[in-house]
Design an enzyme around this catalytic site. Structure first.
Site, PDB file in Angstrom:
ATOM      1  N   HIS A  96     -90.621  43.599 -35.219  1.00  0.00           N
ATOM      2  CA  HIS A  96     -90.110  42.273 -34.904  1.00  0.00           C
ATOM      3  C   HIS A  96     -89.454  42.169 -33.526  1.00  0.00           C
ATOM      4  CE1 HIS A  96     -89.052  38.429 -37.419  1.00  0.00           C
ATOM      5  NE2 HIS A  96     -89.737  38.155 -36.326  1.00  0.00           N
ATOM      6  N   ASP A 119     -87.368  35.714 -42.868  1.00  0.00           N
ATOM      7  CA  ASP A 119     -87.018  37.141 -42.778  1.00  0.00           C
ATOM      8  C   ASP A 119     -85.944  37.453 -43.815  1.00  0.00           C
ATOM      9  OD1 ASP A 119     -86.409  39.744 -41.746  1.00  0.00           O
ATOM     10  OD2 ASP A 119     -86.726  39.055 -39.686  1.00  0.00           O
ATOM     11  N   HIS A 121     -83.814  39.540 -42.854  1.00  0.00           N
ATOM     12  CA  HIS A 121     -82.786  39.905 -41.867  1.00  0.00           C
ATOM     13  C   HIS A 121     -82.635  38.818 -40.801  1.00  0.00           C
ATOM     14  CE1 HIS A 121     -84.902  43.581 -43.320  1.00  0.00           C
ATOM     15  NE2 HIS A 121     -83.656  44.015 -43.504  1.00  0.00           N
ATOM     16  N   ASP A 123     -81.829  39.580 -37.544  1.00  0.00           N
ATOM     17  CA  ASP A 123     -82.299  40.163 -36.281  1.00  0.00           C
ATOM     18  C   ASP A 123     -81.573  39.575 -35.073  1.00  0.00           C
ATOM     19  OD1 ASP A 123     -83.991  41.644 -37.862  1.00  0.00           O
ATOM     20  OD2 ASP A 123     -85.806  40.510 -37.370  1.00  0.00           O
ATOM     21  N   HIS A 136     -85.666  46.015 -33.128  1.00  0.00           N
ATOM     22  CA  HIS A 136     -86.245  44.990 -34.016  1.00  0.00           C
ATOM     23  C   HIS A 136     -85.161  44.244 -34.801  1.00  0.00           C
ATOM     24  CE1 HIS A 136     -86.777  47.170 -38.185  1.00  0.00           C
ATOM     25  NE2 HIS A 136     -85.654  47.499 -37.626  1.00  0.00           N
ATOM     26  N   ASP A 227     -91.513  37.557 -40.733  1.00  0.00           N
ATOM     27  CA  ASP A 227     -91.372  38.983 -41.032  1.00  0.00           C
ATOM     28  C   ASP A 227     -91.833  39.177 -42.475  1.00  0.00           C
ATOM     29  OD1 ASP A 227     -90.335  41.535 -41.798  1.00  0.00           O
ATOM     30  OD2 ASP A 227     -88.688  41.352 -40.339  1.00  0.00           O
ATOM     31  N   ASP A 229     -91.188  41.254 -44.545  1.00  0.00           N
ATOM     32  CA  ASP A 229     -90.131  41.684 -45.481  1.00  0.00           C
ATOM     33  C   ASP A 229     -89.320  40.515 -46.045  1.00  0.00           C
ATOM     34  OD1 ASP A 229     -87.833  41.168 -43.771  1.00  0.00           O
ATOM     35  OD2 ASP A 229     -87.979  43.189 -42.913  1.00  0.00           O
ATOM     36  N   GLU A 272     -94.180  43.395 -38.965  1.00  0.00           N
ATOM     37  CA  GLU A 272     -93.566  44.413 -39.846  1.00  0.00           C
ATOM     38  C   GLU A 272     -94.446  44.841 -41.021  1.00  0.00           C
ATOM     39  OE1 GLU A 272     -90.859  46.121 -39.052  1.00  0.00           O
ATOM     40  OE2 GLU A 272     -89.818  44.848 -37.554  1.00  0.00           O
TER      41      GLU A 272
HETATM   42  N1  ARG Z   1     -79.864  44.651 -39.454  1.00  0.00           N
HETATM   43  C1  ARG Z   1     -80.568  45.897 -39.377  1.00  0.00           C
HETATM   44  C2  ARG Z   1     -80.586  46.385 -37.926  1.00  0.00           C
HETATM   45  O1  ARG Z   1     -79.970  45.812 -37.079  1.00  0.00           O
HETATM   46  C3  ARG Z   1     -81.976  45.781 -39.928  1.00  0.00           C
HETATM   47  C4  ARG Z   1     -82.912  44.956 -39.112  1.00  0.00           C
HETATM   48  C5  ARG Z   1     -84.298  44.894 -39.707  1.00  0.00           C
HETATM   49  N2  ARG Z   1     -85.166  44.126 -38.878  1.00  0.00           N
HETATM   50  C6  ARG Z   1     -86.475  43.930 -39.085  1.00  0.00           C
HETATM   51  N3  ARG Z   1     -87.141  43.249 -38.169  1.00  0.00           N
HETATM   52  N4  ARG Z   1     -87.109  44.399 -40.139  1.00  0.00           N
HETATM   53  O2  ARG Z   1     -81.219  47.367 -37.601  1.00  0.00           O
HETATM   54 MN    MN Z   2     -87.338  40.775 -38.773  1.00  0.00          MN
HETATM   55 MN    MN Z   3     -86.787  41.843 -41.733  1.00  0.00          MN
END
Ligand code: ARG
Ligand code: MN
Ligand code: MN
Ligand code: MN
Length: 314
Positions: A96, A119, A121, A123, A136, A227, A229, A272
């Site tokens: 990402h 997502d 998250h 990010d 990411h 994303d 996820d 992802e």
């Molecule tokens: N918040 C966590 C980090 O800063 C997880 C981020 C996950 N991001 C993603 N694009 N899957 O690393």
């Molecule tokens: Mn993401």
């Molecule tokens: Mn994510």
């Protein structure tokens, strides 16, 4: 409607190998044929070739900063070319961190955007708040005007400037947000539909409110950054940072259908997908075919069925 597809086989925004094979796996699952069957014209721009960067020591704890910066510069140029050719841009990741170049290139070509970020998250870590040092988990902090003073100058990032207002951003599906990220979202007053709100309102109301909120300012081209996820790992397990309690397949698909019918969808990231993170071939198949279905939803595939405008009964 036409799709311009860019493969971005890049994985250095995180530490797990395999996500660089996402683009080829998604193509191999029949994406191009199935888009064409919908009546969508498709141009495949192929995979970007990212240069190797030999000396890429961590910068303030963040990893592979130079590689991420350079890769996103290439991606930004590629997205600009696709938009100038008049297509809806489809960026197949990769991780990402690629949203930096994708959103940057998209705005450079068409002007101010609305961004829908789907997502688990947010990010939105800055290099100084990240626990993991993975880029990411940081792309949104580089893109937002409001965070410019909080992001240090990084090597290979001088080609880009922030290009998005926090008022033009909506998150959907959040359920794993770091404390600093939560602070940032509250400080900037970012519109968030976390999984609790999806539970409370239902996905139809979430999408209505998403569009009402974004259009309150102006109807701008929409950038969807999806994303994989965001979807529950029961359905899409082959990803680097799975989080329980995600969107169902149907909720995930509804988001794409709703955004498609606005007529404003101008670029889509699908990121992802990591074929090496599935435990079985079924895990990988389910993840990849869900990714394809989400993209088809973005280009007008309907669950009620479709037929081409020139169809006639034999
Ligand atoms: N918040 C966590 C980090 O800063 C997880 C981020 C996950 N991001 C993603 N694009 N899957 O690393
Ligand atoms: Mn993401
Ligand atoms: Mn994510
Ligand atoms: Mn039916």
């Amino acid at each position: 409607r036409s799709a311009g597809i860019i493969g971005a086989p890049f994985s250095k925004g995180q530490s797990r190998g395999g996500v660089e094979s996402g683009p080829d796996r998604i193509r191999a699952a029949g994406l191009l044929d199935r888009l064409q069957q919908l009546g969508c014209a498709v141009k495949d721009y192929g995979n970007l070739a990212f240069e190797d960067i030999v000396l890429d020591e961590p910068v303030r704890g963040s990893k592979s900063v130079r590689a991420v910066g350079r890769a996103n510069q290439r991606l930004s140029e590629a997205v600009q070319a696709v938009k100038k050719d008049g297509h809806t841009a489809v960026m197949l990741g990769g991780d990402h961190s690629l949203a930096i170049g994708s959103i940057h290139g998209h705005t450079a070509a068409v002007g101010p955007l609305s961004v829908v970020w789907v997502d688990a998250h947010a990010d939105v870590n800055t290099p100084l708040t990240s626990y993991t040092g993975n880029l990411h988990g940081q792309p949104m902090s580089y893109l937002l005007y409001e965070l410019q003073s909080k992001v240090p100058v990084l090597p290979n990032f001088s080609w880009m400037k922030p290009c998005l207002s926090s008022q033009d951003l909506v998150y959907i599906g959040l359920r794993d947000v770091d404390p600093a990220e939560h602070y940032i979202l509250k400080l900037l007053g970012v519109k968030v539909f976390c999984m609790s709100q999806v539970d409370q309102l239902g996905v139809a109301r979430v999408m209505e409110e998403t569009c009402d909120y974004l259009w309150n300012r102006a109807k701008k081209p929409i950038h969807l950054s999806y994303d994989i996820d965001a979807i529950d790992p029961f359905i899409t397990p082959a990803t680097g940072t799975p989080v329980v309690g995600g969107l169902t397949y149907r909720e995930g698909l509804y988001i794409t259908e709703h955004l498609c019918q606005t007529g404003l969808l101008s670029a889509v990231d699908l990121v992802e997908v990591n074929p090496l993170r599935g435990r079985t071939e079924d895990d990988v198949h389910s993840t990849v075919s869900t990714a394809v279905d989400l993209l088809l939803g973005c280009f007008g595939r309907l669950r009620e069925g479709n037929h081409l405008p020139d169809y006639s009964l034999p």
